[in-house]
Design an enzyme around this catalytic site. Structure first.
Site, PDB file in Angstrom:
ATOM      1  N   GLY A  41     -13.705  12.425  91.313  1.00 24.87           N
ATOM      2  CA  GLY A  41     -12.565  12.975  92.052  1.00 24.87           C
ATOM      3  C   GLY A  41     -13.021  13.564  93.367  1.00 24.87           C
ATOM      4  O   GLY A  41     -12.518  14.604  93.803  1.00 24.87           O
ATOM      5  N   VAL A  98     -12.402   7.261  85.616  1.00 25.09           N
ATOM      6  CA  VAL A  98     -13.231   7.911  84.603  1.00 25.09           C
ATOM      7  C   VAL A  98     -12.659   7.710  83.204  1.00 25.09           C
ATOM      8  O   VAL A  98     -13.389   7.831  82.212  1.00 25.09           O
ATOM      9  CB  VAL A  98     -13.402   9.421  84.893  1.00 25.09           C
ATOM     10  CG1 VAL A  98     -14.135   9.637  86.200  1.00 25.09           C
ATOM     11  CG2 VAL A  98     -12.050  10.138  84.886  1.00 25.09           C
ATOM     12  N   SER A 127     -10.296  24.890  83.858  1.00 16.06           N
ATOM     13  CA  SER A 127      -9.244  25.668  84.516  1.00 16.06           C
ATOM     14  C   SER A 127      -8.980  26.921  83.699  1.00 16.06           C
ATOM     15  O   SER A 127      -9.173  26.925  82.474  1.00 16.06           O
ATOM     16  CB  SER A 127      -7.959  24.847  84.618  1.00 16.06           C
ATOM     17  OG  SER A 127      -6.860  25.650  85.019  1.00 16.06           O
ATOM     18  N   TYR A 144      -2.071  19.694  79.960  1.00 12.03           N
ATOM     19  CA  TYR A 144      -3.157  20.108  80.866  1.00 12.03           C
ATOM     20  C   TYR A 144      -4.019  21.183  80.207  1.00 12.03           C
ATOM     21  O   TYR A 144      -5.253  21.116  80.240  1.00 12.03           O
ATOM     22  CB  TYR A 144      -2.544  20.632  82.161  1.00 12.03           C
ATOM     23  CG  TYR A 144      -3.538  20.979  83.244  1.00 12.03           C
ATOM     24  CD1 TYR A 144      -4.192  19.979  83.960  1.00 12.03           C
ATOM     25  CD2 TYR A 144      -3.804  22.305  83.569  1.00 12.03           C
ATOM     26  CE1 TYR A 144      -5.095  20.293  84.969  1.00 12.03           C
ATOM     27  CE2 TYR A 144      -4.703  22.630  84.571  1.00 12.03           C
ATOM     28  CZ  TYR A 144      -5.340  21.624  85.270  1.00 12.03           C
ATOM     29  OH  TYR A 144      -6.241  21.939  86.269  1.00 12.03           O
ATOM     30  N   ALA A 147      -4.449  21.759  77.010  1.00 11.48           N
ATOM     31  CA  ALA A 147      -5.216  21.163  75.919  1.00 11.48           C
ATOM     32  C   ALA A 147      -6.433  20.416  76.457  1.00 11.48           C
ATOM     33  O   ALA A 147      -7.536  20.511  75.898  1.00 11.48           O
ATOM     34  CB  ALA A 147      -4.329  20.224  75.110  1.00 11.48           C
ATOM     35  N   LYS A 153      -8.029  20.920  79.315  1.00  8.38           N
ATOM     36  CA  LYS A 153      -8.999  21.840  79.923  1.00  8.38           C
ATOM     37  C   LYS A 153      -9.677  22.724  78.875  1.00  8.38           C
ATOM     38  O   LYS A 153     -10.864  23.068  79.015  1.00  8.38           O
ATOM     39  CB  LYS A 153      -8.312  22.682  80.995  1.00  8.38           C
ATOM     40  CG  LYS A 153      -7.850  21.864  82.210  1.00  8.38           C
ATOM     41  CD  LYS A 153      -9.007  21.161  82.897  1.00  8.38           C
ATOM     42  CE  LYS A 153      -8.592  20.502  84.200  1.00  8.38           C
ATOM     43  NZ  LYS A 153      -9.730  19.885  84.924  1.00  8.38           N
ATOM     44  N   ILE A 169      -6.078  27.835  93.249  1.00  9.11           N
ATOM     45  CA  ILE A 169      -6.843  27.381  94.405  1.00  9.11           C
ATOM     46  C   ILE A 169      -5.937  26.577  95.329  1.00  9.11           C
ATOM     47  O   ILE A 169      -5.146  25.740  94.873  1.00  9.11           O
ATOM     48  CB  ILE A 169      -8.037  26.510  93.967  1.00  9.11           C
ATOM     49  CG1 ILE A 169      -8.910  27.237  92.936  1.00  9.11           C
ATOM     50  CG2 ILE A 169      -8.870  26.106  95.187  1.00  9.11           C
ATOM     51  CD1 ILE A 169      -9.584  28.487  93.430  1.00  9.11           C
TER      52      ILE A 169
END
Length: 253
Positions: free
Chosen positions: A19, A70, A148, A161, A163, A165, A194
């Protein structure tokens, strides 16, 4: 622009950043290049990867781009092999690639659940597995997984998301135990709020509300995350493994 750093701190090292075409990944790639690492960036969009490579080369540093997903184990293996063919070794892997497909549970589709898990969590597995063997063979390496704070505390509307992370955190700790005796450290960084392309879509009102929840009273920048990556990649972090470092301005303390 990346923060000022020791310009030879990572001389002779090769870093692979997934990424790496935009946002935090791009900033990490630039900062590692400034520290004199040879950089490989991967991602699904060739044009954004080319932009990162051009920026690094403008600094007089070496960079290479390999497009792929990926989430596809064959692609992950191919990207690692291409990196090894180009630079001969991989000293640092930064698993940064990730997506969001936010929705409340009752509206969350199976497709959106699976896509987030496939890219964020399985992608981290695919890349780590592909790079582990050459790192073991060369008797050392660093793996840094970008998770995160949502994986630490959860968030309504982001169960997929969160789960993915949270899974990265457990994966990090397990692989750190497996690879520690091989001189390979594995750590995770958990960014908070961020400022990136993803957060730019939020309303000014929501940004103000979120900023008030941050003890340091400012939104984080990609450089804040890149600086911690640089530290964990540096010789001074050789005794740190299996850790999760929150870069969140104090939100989760």
């Amino acid at each position: 622009m990346p923060m000022t750093s020791d310009t030879t701190q990572l001389a002779g090292n090769t870093a692979l950043i997934t990424g790496g075409g935009r946002g935090i990944g791009r900033c990490i790639a630039l900062q590692l290049a400034q520290a004199d690492a040879k950089v490989v960036v991967t991602g699904r969009t060739e044009s954004t990867l080319a932009g990162t490579v051009a920026e690094i080369e403008a600094l007089g540093k070496e960079a290479y781009a390999v497009a792929g997903s990926v989430a596809d184990p064959a692609d992950a293996q191919r990207m690692v092999e291409a990196s090894l063919e180009r630079f001969g070794r991989i000293d640092l892997l930064v698993n940064n690639a990730g997506v969001t497909r936010d929705s409340l549970l009752l509206r969350l589709t199976q497709e959106n659940w699976q896509e987030v898990l496939d890219i964020n969590l399985t992608g981290t597995f695919n890349m780590t597995k592909s790079v582990a063997r050459p790192m073991v063979k060369q008797k050392g390496g660093r793996i840094i997984n970008i998770t995160s704070i949502i994986g630490v505390v959860g968030n309504a509307g982001q169960s997929n998301y969160a789960a993915s992370k949270a899974g990265i955190i457990g994966f990090t700790k397990s692989i750190a135990k497996e690879l520690a005796s091989r001189n390979i450290t594995v750590n995770a960084i958990a960014p908070g709020y961020i400022e990136t392309d993803m957060t730019a879509e939020l309303s000014d009102e929501l940004k103000e509300v979120m900023t008030k929840q941050i003890p340091v009273q400012r939104i984080g920048q990609p450089e804040d995350v890149a600086g911690v990556v640089l530290f964990l990649a540096s010789p001074g972090a050789g005794y740190i493994t299996g850790q999760v470092i929150c870069v969140d301005g104090g939100m989760t303390m």
